[in-house]
Design a protein around this motif. Sequence first.
Motif, mmCIF file in Angstrom:
data_model
loop_
_atom_site.group_PDB
_atom_site.id
_atom_site.type_symbol
_atom_site.label_atom_id
_atom_site.label_comp_id
_atom_site.label_asym_id
_atom_site.label_seq_id
_atom_site.Cartn_x
_atom_site.Cartn_y
_atom_site.Cartn_z
ATOM 1 N N LEU A 37 99.922 104.844 -16.244
ATOM 2 C CA LEU A 37 101.161 104.503 -16.936
ATOM 3 C C LEU A 37 101.203 105.372 -18.188
ATOM 4 C CD1 LEU A 37 101.045 100.598 -16.720
ATOM 5 C CD2 LEU A 37 102.383 102.156 -15.277
ATOM 6 N N VAL A 38 102.324 106.019 -18.419
ATOM 7 C CA VAL A 38 102.439 106.954 -19.539
ATOM 8 C C VAL A 38 103.428 106.397 -20.562
ATOM 9 C CG1 VAL A 38 102.929 109.320 -20.230
ATOM 10 C CG2 VAL A 38 101.993 108.864 -17.954
ATOM 11 N N PHE A 39 102.962 106.219 -21.801
ATOM 12 C CA PHE A 39 103.809 105.748 -22.900
ATOM 13 C C PHE A 39 103.923 106.870 -23.924
ATOM 14 C CE2 PHE A 39 102.053 101.936 -21.017
ATOM 15 C CZ PHE A 39 103.134 101.067 -20.994
ATOM 16 N N ILE A 40 105.152 107.257 -24.253
ATOM 17 C CA ILE A 40 105.376 108.380 -25.163
ATOM 18 C C ILE A 40 106.294 107.959 -26.300
ATOM 19 C CG2 ILE A 40 106.308 110.723 -25.382
ATOM 20 C CD1 ILE A 40 105.610 111.164 -22.444
ATOM 21 N N ILE A 96 95.615 99.960 -7.156
ATOM 22 C CA ILE A 96 96.220 100.516 -8.366
ATOM 23 C C ILE A 96 95.881 99.666 -9.577
ATOM 24 C CG2 ILE A 96 98.458 100.886 -9.505
ATOM 25 C CD1 ILE A 96 99.509 101.863 -6.786
ATOM 26 N N ARG A 97 95.906 98.355 -9.426
ATOM 27 C CA ARG A 97 95.543 97.470 -10.540
ATOM 28 C C ARG A 97 94.115 97.733 -11.003
ATOM 29 N NH1 ARG A 97 94.255 91.738 -8.646
ATOM 30 N NH2 ARG A 97 92.420 92.966 -8.051
ATOM 31 N N ASP A 98 93.185 97.880 -10.066
ATOM 32 C CA ASP A 98 91.783 98.068 -10.429
ATOM 33 C C ASP A 98 91.506 99.454 -11.004
ATOM 34 O OD1 ASP A 98 91.332 95.524 -9.508
ATOM 35 O OD2 ASP A 98 90.567 96.160 -7.549
ATOM 36 N N LYS A 99 92.297 100.450 -10.598
ATOM 37 C CA LYS A 99 92.082 101.828 -11.043
ATOM 38 C C LYS A 99 93.019 102.258 -12.168
ATOM 39 C CE LYS A 99 89.012 103.674 -8.061
ATOM 40 N NZ LYS A 99 87.867 104.538 -8.442
ATOM 41 N N LEU A 100 93.894 101.371 -12.602
ATOM 42 C CA LEU A 100 94.970 101.734 -13.525
ATOM 43 C C LEU A 100 94.433 102.260 -14.860
ATOM 44 C CD1 LEU A 100 98.059 101.730 -13.797
ATOM 45 C CD2 LEU A 100 97.873 99.473 -14.864
ATOM 46 N N LYS A 101 95.110 103.293 -15.360
ATOM 47 C CA LYS A 101 94.783 103.889 -16.655
ATOM 48 C C LYS A 101 96.071 104.044 -17.449
ATOM 49 C CE LYS A 101 91.032 106.451 -14.437
ATOM 50 N NZ LYS A 101 91.188 105.691 -13.192
ATOM 51 N N ILE A 102 95.934 104.169 -18.772
ATOM 52 C CA ILE A 102 97.094 104.337 -19.646
ATOM 53 C C ILE A 102 96.940 105.628 -20.425
ATOM 54 C CG2 ILE A 102 98.214 103.462 -21.751
ATOM 55 C CD1 ILE A 102 97.814 100.655 -20.737
ATOM 56 N N ILE A 103 98.019 106.399 -20.487
ATOM 57 C CA ILE A 103 98.108 107.551 -21.382
ATOM 58 C C ILE A 103 99.131 107.221 -22.450
ATOM 59 C CG2 ILE A 103 98.819 109.968 -21.587
ATOM 60 C CD1 ILE A 103 97.849 110.418 -18.732
ATOM 61 N N VAL A 104 98.773 107.381 -23.711
ATOM 62 C CA VAL A 104 99.719 107.149 -24.801
ATOM 63 C C VAL A 104 99.815 108.421 -25.634
ATOM 64 C CG1 VAL A 104 97.887 106.052 -26.186
ATOM 65 C CG2 VAL A 104 100.275 105.774 -26.852
ATOM 66 N N HIS A 125 91.513 92.933 -15.882
ATOM 67 C CA HIS A 125 91.148 94.334 -15.630
ATOM 68 C C HIS A 125 91.848 95.203 -16.672
ATOM 69 C CE1 HIS A 125 89.373 93.447 -11.654
ATOM 70 N NE2 HIS A 125 90.364 92.584 -11.532
ATOM 71 N N PRO A 126 91.420 95.171 -17.928
ATOM 72 C CA PRO A 126 92.107 95.969 -18.955
ATOM 73 C C PRO A 126 91.955 97.464 -18.688
ATOM 74 C CG PRO A 126 90.082 95.041 -19.849
ATOM 75 C CD PRO A 126 90.285 94.422 -18.497
ATOM 76 N N PRO A 127 93.050 98.208 -18.635
ATOM 77 C CA PRO A 127 92.958 99.635 -18.327
ATOM 78 C C PRO A 127 92.433 100.433 -19.513
ATOM 79 C CG PRO A 127 95.217 99.046 -18.822
ATOM 80 C CD PRO A 127 94.435 97.757 -18.823
ATOM 81 N N PRO A 128 91.623 101.461 -19.258
ATOM 82 C CA PRO A 128 91.201 102.346 -20.348
ATOM 83 C C PRO A 128 92.375 103.208 -20.795
ATOM 84 C CG PRO A 128 90.399 103.174 -18.248
ATOM 85 C CD PRO A 128 91.024 101.842 -17.963
#
Length: 481
Positions: A37-40, A96-104, A125-128
Motif C-alpha cells: 500500500l503506497v501513501f504519498i 496479501i494480508r500476511d505479506k502486506l507492506k506499506i510505503i510512505v 499482522h502489522p505491516p512493516p
Amino acid sequence: MDSLSDFLKEFYIPTYVLSPESDTPAPTIAPPESPVLVFINSKSGGQLGGELLLTYRSLLNDNQVFDLGVETPDKVLRRIYLNLERLKDDDLACHIRDKLKIIVAGGDGTAGWLLGVVCDLKLSHPPPIATVPLGTGNNLPFAFGWGKKNPGTDRASVELFLDKVLKAKEMKIDNWHILMRMKAPKEGPCDPLAPLELPHSLHAFHRVSPTDELNREGYHTFRGGFWNYFSLGMDAQISYAFHSERKLHPEKFKNQLVNQSTYVKLGCTQGWFCASLFHPASRNIAQLAKVKIANKNGQWHDLHIPHRSIVCLNLPSFSGGLNPWGTPNPRKQRDRDLTPPFVDDGFIEVVGFRNAWHGLVLLAPNGHGTRLAQANRVRFEFRKGAADHTFMRMDGEPWKQPLPMDDETVMVEISHLGQVNMFATHDCRSRSMYDPSTPRHQEEYDDNEDDSVAEEGEEYRKFGAADTFKIPDEVDISHLS
C-alpha cells in the motif's frame, strides 16, 4: 494487470482486496511476493510528491496508491483490514494480508503519522513500513537506509526503490509515549500552538477525553507518541520559525538545499550562535525545568542540564542525518555504564547542546553533543513562573507550548510504549540488539572527547571532538559572519 511486468506483479494488489464495494472478480494470479500500500503526501518535496503519486499510479493499481491530502491513512487502513477480515476464507486475500507492506512518501512528520496509525490499530499482522525521503530532514528514511535526498520520480527511480523494498529486512523500533499534564489555567490557552496549522504528527498529540484513564479532574492532560526524537529548547524554536515561514511563503521552499540553508540562517538571526549574549541564562533547560530520568533499574535520578537544548533520541539520525550520540569508545561505555544505541532496546539517549555552534560540531568526524544519559523514562517538571511558553519538537514537527505562570505542576513525561515494524536496507545505520548481523563493535570511536557537562561560559574545549573539529569544505557558513 496483464500489461504489468513480472517484477511489478510482485507488488500488485487486486481491487477486490482493497474495496468491499468492488464488483471486480478475483483474478487468477500468482500470489504477489511483496504486496504494498503506497501513501504519498502530495504536498511534500515541492512538486515531487504530486509527480511521485502519478508515477506509482501508472505502475500499480490506482486503488493501492493513496494521496494523504485526500484521504487519511487511518480511514484507508481500517477499510482495507475490515475487507480482509471479510475475505478471511479467500487464499489470495489471506496471503496479501500476511505479506502486506506499506510505503510512505513524505517528510518525517508524514512517516510518523503512518507509524502512529499502524500502532493505534493494534493489528494482528502489522505491516512493516518503508519510507521515501520527501521532506527536509528525512531522519527516519536515512536511519533505515532509504537515503536522505529527495528521490527521482520517474519510472526507473520508482522501480529501483521497489526493488530495494523487495530485498529489505524487517526491524522493530521502540515506540515512545509522551504525556503532558498541567492544571487547567484560570485564563489563557494551554493547548499546543503549531505553526499556523496542526502538523500530521501532532494529530496524535491531543488533549485526552474526560473518560480517558489518564484524565484528572481540574487538569488538562495531553498525550502523543514519537519514534525518532523529542526535543525541547533551542532547536525546536528554530524549527518552529522555519515551519511558520514555510507556511506563510511556500513558494520560497521548493527544494531541499534552500530549506536546509534557511535553517542555518534562522539559527543565526535568532542569536543561537551567540546564545550567551542574546539569550539570558533563564533560557537554559535547568532554569526552565527540573529533569529526572529513570535508569535501567527503574530508579529515578535528577539530571542537571546547563544547556539551551535537550534531545531525547531513539534513532541515530537527527537534523538531516546527523548522529548527536555518536560512538563512545569502549572505555567510556564501561565507565559510564553505557550500551550501544540500539533502536529496539527500550532505552532512549539524552543529549544536550549549549548553542548553535555546539550543534555544528555534529558535522565534524566523530562529532557529537554532550551525552547526558540513557534512560527508559524521562520527566520534565517545569518551574513555576520560569516562562510563559517554551518550544517543543517531535519527529520533525515543532510547536509552541504555552505554560501557565501560576502553576508549579506542569509536567512532561516520556516512557516506553511498545514497538512497531520498520523496513530497512541491510546496510542501514540503525542497529538492533536482536539482529545477529548487527556489529557489536565499530571501528571509529570518539577517543579524544570529554563528556563532562560544562557550565555556561567555560571554554569550549570539552564539547565533543573539539580538538579535531573542522567544518567540512562543502559546508558554506560564510553568511554567518
